[in-house]
Write an enzyme that holds these catalytic residues in place. Structure first.
Site, PDB file in Angstrom:
ATOM      1  N   TYR B 430      81.399 -37.639  -8.422  1.00  0.00           N
ATOM      2  CA  TYR B 430      81.284 -37.014 -10.079  1.00  0.00           C
ATOM      3  C   TYR B 430      83.219 -35.883  -9.324  1.00  0.00           C
ATOM      4  CZ  TYR B 430      79.750 -32.669  -6.766  1.00  0.00           C
ATOM      5  OH  TYR B 430      78.955 -31.496  -6.293  1.00  0.00           O
ATOM      6  N   GLU B 431      83.153 -35.495 -10.470  1.00  0.00           N
ATOM      7  CA  GLU B 431      84.923 -35.425 -10.966  1.00  0.00           C
ATOM      8  C   GLU B 431      85.537 -36.747 -10.864  1.00  0.00           C
ATOM      9  OE1 GLU B 431      83.841 -32.980 -12.587  1.00  0.00           O
ATOM     10  OE2 GLU B 431      82.288 -32.037 -11.639  1.00  0.00           O
TER      11      GLU B 431
END
Lengths: 594, 594
Positions: B430-431
């Site tokens: 994620y990110e």
């Protein structure tokens, strides 16, 4: 694209072109390949579709009984009844007598298709090997046929709660109660397939200690302990005092039960001589280590295919080299170099590992022959911890890349990428952790025999690099030649440091193992590329059906990828192994605690 | 030994001795440390004990409502009511105005203690930063105080099923229905804390496309969409058209809900300018990336402690250097060099990462100031993808080592080692995946500004190596000095290849990222060792309480371990990055499929 398709073309290439001895078996490669195709069909049709179900539903323990996921139990029966269990076991005991080259490929296929499923067949065959190698004729007559046909299954009962790597601490006991009959007492943990409902009986091979036996590893004996005994009427339904007292909740491999077993005065029979259990156990253990290495290869292959499928389907961003799929809103991610780096990493680990396993399989067949050549047996001894330690480690790396390939979707159960990692995670733990393989390799297999086996392998590397004639592969051959000299030198350097300070062995062992793994795979990659290039150049005639040029060309290109993008890791392991023990051992325990 | 003890001594060392600017805050280090001790107590007493429960029980989705594990929900309320949410947020909006150095440490502590718990506070603060940076005064007045006190929580709604990395493909739409009020439609997936029962309201920041907006990333706008609106009586209980339609079954992080959200004509308000959503989003994203880097550090630390505990308790085999615990049947495994290799690997990754995060925290504080120095802001821009990509990657490696440390027991849920890995696994996804961080680093942060920011960091490395005066560290300083020259040269080499062939950037990016990570951590390790050695030598006076010599001596020794046993990996990444794209790109897609 199907979820998993057996890489038959690559397997055919190995069977036909990579085995040095094409005449060791009475069965032709065509016939072997035909059998392989049947195994492939079974795996694709029966095992792949039930893999996720097994993870979700898992095994159930209830009051001493373990129930497998029903579909997996049925699949095991189909497999056993299909005669697959004893594929490469001697015909005299009910096996098929086929070469290990075949069963090695089948073993890999099973793990790729369904890791949980692959456990019971592998364990049963390893137990059978120990009985064949060390059991009395009576034990062989009574148990082998049942095991080799999968009517019954086998286990290895080594680990206890307080000892895993350190078997010398085993406390389970055995006492002779009548001639040849022993009473076995003790608790064992982590017993894969220790209880289940897919076979009529389970044959446990149990390490235990006879009364007054010496302490430590030299006081262990191996016993055969069936879960059910023969009753007076000759029917095998009399319960032995063997109890499954629970199964573990695990990270993965939910469809294979990991049992805690309690032997409460169970009837058992000695395998081999008293206090020599460790010898018989090592027969079993070495086969299991090679079996675990197949799990590493199978995991790399399955992870590759899983990743490839997504890389083709998923569209995201445009190629840095210009739009590739103008009809879509983004290009398939397979166009991105970093995606290809991940895919090719998985692919070269799978194919390189597979070639290594084929080489080990030939050595294994040789080692099963009476009067086997000692040098070849020792070469297998050298390669076993490398195959086990390195190929399972890199198998997990491949599975981790599969999660990475899927991005956020890789973290979601539904996609199945994370299950590959969870199922495979035990492969670097059981049959001796990677650290144990590393000590075995550097301590016993290299330093203890003055590098003799290592030199017999680096000689093969040297010969291969010399006979590489094609211009395309010249630089790879030079690189391999360099490593063929460096590898034994490194062993020597570590060895001299270790004289008088064995901790230097422990300090270097892991990096030596990983170095050895990367370098061995380079040998197998150059060997494959050489064969492929020779066929492409018309200098070599294929032993069987011709291969399409695309396949051969890919072999050559992938070899280059391996040398450029994977092998450099060996350099780092070299530097790290030479650093010595000081930076690890000078810090005190209280400094570590802080 | 407790399950997890906050490494306060190391944190104090960083607070007092490693921050270049000790005067940036009105609050003394003693006061910061006092607050840190309270955070430590909260984490140890409230979050650690509920971590396994959260994994087992998970979140429940029922008819649009998500229920958190009750203990976790209560812990969140305690945390929010304790005033911890807005620790380093501006006081004018209801925050505590404390330096990022503190909240960075607290952020790490939360993940170490309970990864699932740490998600909601981190997301809420990132969303708040975007509102502070780009929102209207009205939005700030209405939402910030509620968010900074944790009465309400925030989310980032970016991802849609068909687009993760490639936000330009976002389809969610927005249409102005009355002045300043928009109707938001679309489906978002992977929304952490998108629905839960721990706060009165949830404020979604949603990327969507205005009617007639340009295609791609330049047509995105950011909207604030609360789950509940204010009714006519001024009470926030009017349901907005924001629906949670399901939560994901995940590999880990079971106690944090990953929601699929449906916006069905929901009322929302523009943050910043139309079609400039990506700017506001990047504010949020960069904070979240630094937040994820803390997860990597927290994971390394927790994995180290988890491993250390077992290494002390578990006895297995005798030390290669002679019996160490004659009263026991085997020595604790901490005596084995390879066990120490694993422990120290985790430890130096945790402590090195922590030092890096402290450095980034200072830069972050500077970047929040009006008129912040551009060079410093760009330096933070350079370090952000390194911290995110490298520290999460190595955090997972640490967690994997924890499993390995436990041997077979590591695969068993009960021991908790495998949960660390499963919970942490999303951190490299994620990110922005590691691959995305790598492209950001090499493409945008290095090549696009002609290596300017990189040179400002390598200058720090150069200066540090020059000012390293102690003999003990001389060779490490020389090594670092070498890297300070090599790193920009490598960027140049890759850069020249990439002129006219951007695919060369993609081909080198991952290895460049990992190289950058290993080399940056070497800088922070030498910096720490330098300070420690200077204090030991009496050449430097501690800024606060004195440290015991054992702690300082360990810093120096661990720096050496880092340089000898971890940093060599950079060499492999160097060779791999320079290999170029050919071996990846020349193979055709059909050859990959085989």
């Amino acid at each position: 694209m199907p979820e998993y398709r057996v890489p038959l073309k690559d397997m055919q290439f190995l069977l036909n072109e990579m085995s040095d001895d094409q005449s060791s078996s009475d069965v032709s490669n065509e016939d072997l390949f035909f059998i392989l195709e049947q195994a492939a069909r079974f795996a694709e049709e029966e095992l792949v579709p039930i893999n996720q179900d097994g993870d979700t539903n898992g095994c159930v323990f209830d009051n001493g009984k373990v129930t497998l996921p029903a579909k997996l139990r049925d699949a095991f029966r189909t497999y056993a009844e299909g005669g697959w269990m004893g594929l490469s076991m001697p015909e005299e005991f009910g096996g098929q007598g086929l070469p290990e080259r075949l069963s090695t490929l089948v073993g890999e296929i099973l793990t790729s298709a369904n890791h949980s499923f692959s456990m019971t067949p592998a364990l049963t065959m390893s137990a059978s090997r120990a009985i064949i190698g060390h059991g009395s004729d009576e034990l062989k007559d009574t148990y082998l046929e049942k095991l080799l046909t999968g009517t019954w299954t086998g286990t290895m009962c080594l680990t206890e709660a307080h000892c895993g790597s350190d078997l010398g601490l085993i406390r389970s006991s055995a006492e002779e109660v009548s001639e040849g009959v022993y009473s076995i007492k003790g608790n064992k943990i982590f017993i894969s397939s220790g209880q289940h409902d897919a076979a009529d009986n389970i044959v446990h091979l149990v390490l235990a200690r006879l009364k007054d036996a010496p302490k430590g590893i030299k006081g262990l004996s191996l016993f055969l302990v069936p879960a059910k005994l023969k009753n007076k009427a000759g029917v095998w339904n009399k319960k032995n005092e063997v109890h499954c007292i629970g199964i573990e909740e695990k990270m993965g491999m939910h469809a294979n039960p990991t049992c805690s077993m309690s032997f409460e005065g169970a009837e058992g029979y000695l395998i081999g001589k008293p206090n020599r259990g460790i010898n018989a156990m090592f027969t079993m253990m070495n086969e299991m280590r090679l079996g675990a290495s197949l799990q590493g290869i199978g995991l790399s292959e399955r992870s590759f295919q899983k990743s490839l499928q997504y890389a083709i389907e998923r569209t995201q961003m445009r190629s840095l080299g210009g739009v590739k799929a103008p009809e879509k809103e983004a290009d398939p991610i397979i166009v991105h170099p970093d995606v290809r780096r991940m895919l090719l990493t998985q692919k070269v680990l799978a194919e390189g590992g597979r070639a290594m396993a084929q080489f080990c399989a030939d050595l294994l067949d040789e080692s099963h022959q009476p009067g086997a050549d000692k040098e070849r047996v020792e070469l297998l001894g050298l390669l076993t911890p490398i195959a086990k330690g390195f190929l399972t480690d890199t198998g997990l790396a491949s599975a981790d890349l599969a999660i990475q390939m899927y991005g956020g979707h890789g973290f979601i159960k539904e996609t199945g990428a994370e299950q590959l990692f969870r199922d495979g995670r035990a492969s670097t733990l059981y049959e001796g952790t990677t650290g144990i393989q590393a000590l075995d390799l550097l301590g016993r297999k290299v330093l203890a025999n003055q590098g003799k086996s290592l030199l017999s392998f680096t000689k093969l590397m040297h010969v291969l690099s010399k006979k590489t004639s094609s211009e395309q592969l010249g630089d790879l051959a030079d690189t391999l030649s360099g490593y063929s000299k460096e590898w034994p030198q490194l062993a020597k350097q570590v060895g001299s440091k270790a004289i008088g300070d064995f901790e230097e062995v422990g300090a270097a062992s892991y990096d030596f193992l990983m170095y050895s793994g990367y370098v061995s795979l380079a040998y197998f990659w150059l060997k494959m590329a050489n064969v492929a290039q020779e066929i492409l150049d018309g200098k070599r005639h294929p032993n069987g059906e011709p291969f399409d040029r695309d396949f051969l060309d890919a072999k050559v290109k992938n070899a280059r990828f391996y040398f450029e993008r994977i092998l450099p890791r060996a350099r780092a392991h070299k530097d790290m192994m030479l650093a010595g023990k000081a930076s690890m051992m000078e810090i005190t325990e209280s400094q570590l605690i802080g």
